[in-house]
Design an enzyme around this catalytic site. Structure first.
Site, PDB file in Angstrom:
ATOM      1  N   ASN A  23      39.754-106.043 -11.345  1.00 51.92           N
ATOM      2  CA  ASN A  23      40.347-105.811 -13.050  1.00 51.92           C
ATOM      3  C   ASN A  23      39.402-107.065 -13.690  1.00 51.92           C
ATOM      4  O   ASN A  23      39.081-107.247 -14.503  1.00 51.92           O
ATOM      5  CB  ASN A  23      41.773-106.530 -13.956  1.00 51.92           C
ATOM      6  CG  ASN A  23      42.508-104.887 -13.099  1.00 51.92           C
ATOM      7  OD1 ASN A  23      41.922-103.558 -12.718  1.00 51.92           O
ATOM      8  ND2 ASN A  23      43.256-104.772 -14.036  1.00 51.92           N
ATOM      9  N   ARG A  93      39.720 -94.998 -15.652  1.00 51.75           N
ATOM     10  CA  ARG A  93      39.952 -95.132 -17.947  1.00 51.75           C
ATOM     11  C   ARG A  93      38.717 -96.794 -18.317  1.00 51.75           C
ATOM     12  O   ARG A  93      38.366 -96.440 -18.897  1.00 51.75           O
ATOM     13  CB  ARG A  93      41.308 -95.639 -18.399  1.00 51.75           C
ATOM     14  CG  ARG A  93      42.146 -95.047 -17.704  1.00 51.75           C
ATOM     15  CD  ARG A  93      43.409 -95.448 -18.013  1.00 51.75           C
ATOM     16  NE  ARG A  93      43.639 -96.623 -19.576  1.00 51.75           N
ATOM     17  CZ  ARG A  93      43.235 -96.604 -20.271  1.00 51.75           C
ATOM     18  NH1 ARG A  93      42.823 -95.325 -20.881  1.00 51.75           N
ATOM     19  NH2 ARG A  93      42.628 -97.096 -21.449  1.00 51.75           N
ATOM     20  N   CYS A 117      46.921 -91.696 -19.493  1.00 49.41           N
ATOM     21  CA  CYS A 117      46.596 -91.331 -17.940  1.00 49.41           C
ATOM     22  C   CYS A 117      48.489 -91.835 -17.893  1.00 49.41           C
ATOM     23  O   CYS A 117      49.720 -91.290 -18.252  1.00 49.41           O
ATOM     24  CB  CYS A 117      46.222 -93.068 -16.719  1.00 49.41           C
ATOM     25  SG  CYS A 117      47.080 -94.246 -17.781  1.00 49.41           S
ATOM     26  N   ILE A 328      54.634-103.739 -21.847  1.00 54.30           N
ATOM     27  CA  ILE A 328      53.388-103.464 -21.999  1.00 54.30           C
ATOM     28  C   ILE A 328      53.097-102.018 -21.777  1.00 54.30           C
ATOM     29  O   ILE A 328      52.307-101.400 -23.197  1.00 54.30           O
ATOM     30  CB  ILE A 328      52.729-104.095 -20.833  1.00 54.30           C
ATOM     31  CG1 ILE A 328      52.841-105.322 -21.451  1.00 54.30           C
ATOM     32  CG2 ILE A 328      51.491-103.699 -21.305  1.00 54.30           C
ATOM     33  CD1 ILE A 328      52.171-106.616 -22.387  1.00 54.30           C
ATOM     34  N   ARG A 398      42.750 -97.206  -5.430  1.00 54.62           N
ATOM     35  CA  ARG A 398      41.724 -97.225  -6.150  1.00 54.62           C
ATOM     36  C   ARG A 398      42.174 -98.947  -6.186  1.00 54.62           C
ATOM     37  O   ARG A 398      40.981 -99.723  -7.341  1.00 54.62           O
ATOM     38  CB  ARG A 398      42.247 -96.918  -7.507  1.00 54.62           C
ATOM     39  CG  ARG A 398      42.045 -94.831  -7.513  1.00 54.62           C
ATOM     40  CD  ARG A 398      42.897 -94.597  -8.527  1.00 54.62           C
ATOM     41  NE  ARG A 398      41.964 -95.183  -9.929  1.00 54.62           N
ATOM     42  CZ  ARG A 398      42.248 -95.457 -10.480  1.00 54.62           C
ATOM     43  NH1 ARG A 398      43.202 -94.630 -11.455  1.00 54.62           N
ATOM     44  NH2 ARG A 398      41.978 -96.297 -12.045  1.00 54.62           N
TER      45      ARG A 398
HETATM   46  C1  EPZ Z   1      44.136-103.550 -18.369  1.00 59.74           C
HETATM   47  O1  EPZ Z   1      44.100-102.796 -18.454  1.00 59.74           O
HETATM   48  C2  EPZ Z   1      44.234-103.211 -16.706  1.00 59.74           C
HETATM   49  N1  EPZ Z   1      42.901-102.427 -16.410  1.00 59.74           N
HETATM   50  C3  EPZ Z   1      45.870-102.527 -16.064  1.00 59.74           C
HETATM   51  O2  EPZ Z   1      45.665-102.443 -14.747  1.00 59.74           O
HETATM   52  C4  EPZ Z   1      46.660-103.960 -16.790  1.00 59.74           C
HETATM   53  O3  EPZ Z   1      47.480-103.125 -16.728  1.00 59.74           O
HETATM   54  C5  EPZ Z   1      46.720-104.027 -18.295  1.00 59.74           C
HETATM   55  O4  EPZ Z   1      45.372-104.522 -18.651  1.00 59.74           O
HETATM   56  C6  EPZ Z   1      47.720-105.082 -18.467  1.00 59.74           C
HETATM   57  O5  EPZ Z   1      47.388-106.418 -18.406  1.00 59.74           O
HETATM   58  C7  EPZ Z   1      41.826-103.108 -15.912  1.00 59.74           C
HETATM   59  O6  EPZ Z   1      41.961-104.463 -16.583  1.00 59.74           O
HETATM   60  C8  EPZ Z   1      40.540-102.498 -15.889  1.00 59.74           C
HETATM   61  P1  EPZ Z   1      45.621-103.150 -22.579  1.00 59.74           P
HETATM   62  P2  EPZ Z   1      43.871-101.984 -20.148  1.00 59.74           P
HETATM   63  O7  EPZ Z   1      44.483-102.954 -23.148  1.00 59.74           O
HETATM   64  O8  EPZ Z   1      43.245-103.593 -20.904  1.00 59.74           O
HETATM   65  C9  EPZ Z   1      47.535-101.636 -26.157  1.00 59.74           C
HETATM   66  C10 EPZ Z   1      45.313-101.467 -13.006  1.00 59.74           C
HETATM   67  O9  EPZ Z   1      44.310 -99.282 -13.087  1.00 59.74           O
HETATM   68  N2  EPZ Z   1      46.081-101.030 -26.971  1.00 59.74           N
HETATM   69  O10 EPZ Z   1      45.377-104.586 -21.851  1.00 59.74           O
HETATM   70  O11 EPZ Z   1      43.395-100.929 -20.658  1.00 59.74           O
HETATM   71  C11 EPZ Z   1      47.881-100.201 -24.930  1.00 59.74           C
HETATM   72  O12 EPZ Z   1      48.729 -98.923 -25.131  1.00 59.74           O
HETATM   73  C12 EPZ Z   1      45.985-101.399 -14.493  1.00 59.74           C
HETATM   74  O13 EPZ Z   1      45.064-102.180 -12.202  1.00 59.74           O
HETATM   75  C13 EPZ Z   1      46.395-100.268 -27.408  1.00 59.74           C
HETATM   76  O14 EPZ Z   1      47.185 -99.963 -28.526  1.00 59.74           O
HETATM   77  O15 EPZ Z   1      45.527-102.314 -21.327  1.00 59.74           O
HETATM   78  C14 EPZ Z   1      48.651-100.785 -24.075  1.00 59.74           C
HETATM   79  O16 EPZ Z   1      50.142-100.619 -24.957  1.00 59.74           O
HETATM   80  C15 EPZ Z   1      47.044-100.897 -14.899  1.00 59.74           C
HETATM   81  N3  EPZ Z   1      45.380 -99.690 -27.920  1.00 59.74           N
HETATM   82  C16 EPZ Z   1      48.863-101.999 -24.922  1.00 59.74           C
HETATM   83  O17 EPZ Z   1      48.152-102.537 -25.579  1.00 59.74           O
HETATM   84  C17 EPZ Z   1      43.889-100.804 -27.666  1.00 59.74           C
HETATM   85  O18 EPZ Z   1      42.420 -99.900 -28.147  1.00 59.74           O
HETATM   86  C18 EPZ Z   1      48.013-103.018 -23.449  1.00 59.74           C
HETATM   87  O19 EPZ Z   1      47.297-102.623 -23.061  1.00 59.74           O
HETATM   88  C19 EPZ Z   1      43.758-100.903 -25.837  1.00 59.74           C
HETATM   89  C20 EPZ Z   1      45.350-101.071 -25.793  1.00 59.74           C
END
Ligand code: EPZ
Length: 421
Positions: A23, A93, A117, A328, A398
């Protein structure tokens, strides 16, 4: 679909080295789009998602050269298109991370909307809100985000939810914007900090990474740089939990104890003796049965959601009751239903799972559902009597480099049936 056959075995004992953080590597690979000079990366993990990102960038015209087993050099000078197609984005994603760099450096981007997802809807509205605030014209058409801006301008952006890739996308976009951008309520994850370090090496002016307020002064252009990706704290935590859950003694090297304080606290609460050095962490259960722990996932530096499933597996045979709150993602308990098939006692009540430790688990065919949870199933299968077949293990490929080789090095009985990518 390839499968793992996992034998119940005794305590895991031994040492494994952590790979580079997936990540961190994913946004850092996309950062190459910000510059027309080369970016040289080391400690890049060998993972399916890295391959997907390399494919995505190459089909845009970026020259991507694997210069070593874990080394990659990229040069975005010859870029020919700014489209991220659905067939690649839907498999990963994180492809949304090309959006900010493309708009900032090339004036436009056409990125397929990632869609949801298994673990949740995963919207990108905050990514788009930030780009709009910086002057980009955003339209959503045919499942694509079309973004255009002759020149992004600095803005003050307040995230109403902490978003890791949202923070990363906008931090990258801001490096080439006119003026200062302030990101408020920014994500503090170590992977965000590592991206900032890489961008700074490329000539970006960034301060405050790792805090909730990140300030970026736009510069005219970025230049050639080299960067070493930081260790993967989730892979590290996964092997440490596996050691504790199986009452063993496991040392993870090539890692950084400062990346996962909240996880180490939970391992100690489970009864493990935790020893750390500058680049290693060791857990020793001294043959004892772990104690069940309570988990409440939060943005960093709170307990990481990506480690929730692994501790649920530990709780299955631990002593006592554990309460796990997932704050989360809206659907990150699918592994619970698979663990119940092995005989675990878990009650789901909305975003809370209550585990009651049992004396034994018994093998049954189960299925991996999402990336991080799948490793939890391997841990549970190692604690179960008999041979467990885990299907859809491509999820693991992955995010975990050579997971069966690393578990085998710790004495785990794990065999892959079918092909690896
Ligand atoms: C990152 O995903 C990681 N992926 C995830 O790891 C990890 O679980 C997650 O952060 C939380 O720590 C990568 O870094 C590639 P978020 P991300 O945006 O950025 C909401 C793995 O495969 N949200 O921090 O997609 C969202 O729905 C994955 O290693 C909005 O509402 O997560 C969630 O509830 C699994 N609008 C919360 O924020 C937005 O525009 C946190 O999501 C963006 C997010």
């Amino acid at each position: 679909m390839d499968k793992f056959i996992v034998g119940g075995n005794g305590p895991l004992m031994g040492e494994v080295a952590s790979s580079g953080a997936k990540n961190a590597a994913l946004p850092i690979l996309c950062a190459a789009l910000l510059s027309d000079q080369p970016l040289h990366l080391s400690n890049v993990p060998k993972l399916w998602d890295i391959n997907t990102t390399k494919k995505l960038l190459s089909q845009m015209g970026v020259s991507v050269t694997q210069t070593g087993e874990h080394e990659i050099s990229l040069d975005a000078k010859p870029i020919t298109t700014h489209i991220a197609p659905y067939e690649l984005v839907r498999t990963m994603r994180a492809s949304i991370l090309v959006l900010g760099p493309l708009v900032a450096a090339r004036g436009q981007a056409h990125v397929s909307l990632p869609g949801g997802c298994a673990i949740g809807a995963r919207p990108v509205d905050l990514h788009l809100m930030g780009l709009k605030a910086m002057g980009a014209e955003i339209t959503l058409e045919g499942g694509f985000v079309h973004a255009k801006a002759s020149k992004l301008k600095g803005a003050r952006i307040v995230f109403d939810t902490v978003t890791v890739t949202g923070t990363e996308n906008l931090m990258m976009a801001a490096t080439l914007a006119d003026g200062e951008t302030v990101l408020e309520n920014a994500a503090r994850e170590p992977e965000v900090v590592d991206l900032a370090r890489c961008l700074r090496a490329m000539g970006a002016k960034i301060e405050g990474e790792g805090t909730t307020t990140i300030r970026i002064q736009g510069v005219k252009a970025l230049h050639e740089a080299s960067h070493t990706v930081l260790p993967d704290r989730i892979e590290t935590g996964t092997f440490l939990v596996a050691g504790a859950a199986t009452r063993g003694k496991v040392r993870v090297t090539n890692t950084d104890p400062g990346l996962l304080d909240a996880v180490l606290v939970k391992l100690q609460q489970a009864g493990a003796v935790v020893r750390t050095g500058t680049d290693f962490i060791e857990v020793d259960m001294q043959g004892k049965r772990p104690l069940a722990v309570n988990i409440h996932t939060m943005p960093h530096p709170g307990f990481p959601t990506d480690m929730q499933a692994q501790f649920m597996a530990l709780n299955c045979l631990a002593e006592g009751v554990g309460v796990i709150k997932e704050t989360i993602f809206e659907n990150r308990f699918m592994h619970a239903h698979e663990l119940i098939r092995l005989g675990a006692e878990i009650r789901i009540d909305g975003h809370t799972a209550i585990t009651t430790g049992k004396d034994r688990l018994a093998a049954a065919p189960i299925m991996a559902t999402d990336l991080r949870a799948s490793a939890a199933l391997v841990i549970a299968a190692m604690m179960a009597e008999g041979e467990t077949v885990i299907d859809r293990v491509y999820h693991m490929d992955r995010g975990y480099e050579d997971i069966e080789g690393k578990f085998a090095a710790l004495g785990g009985k794990i065999k892959r049936v079918g092909k690896q990518f």
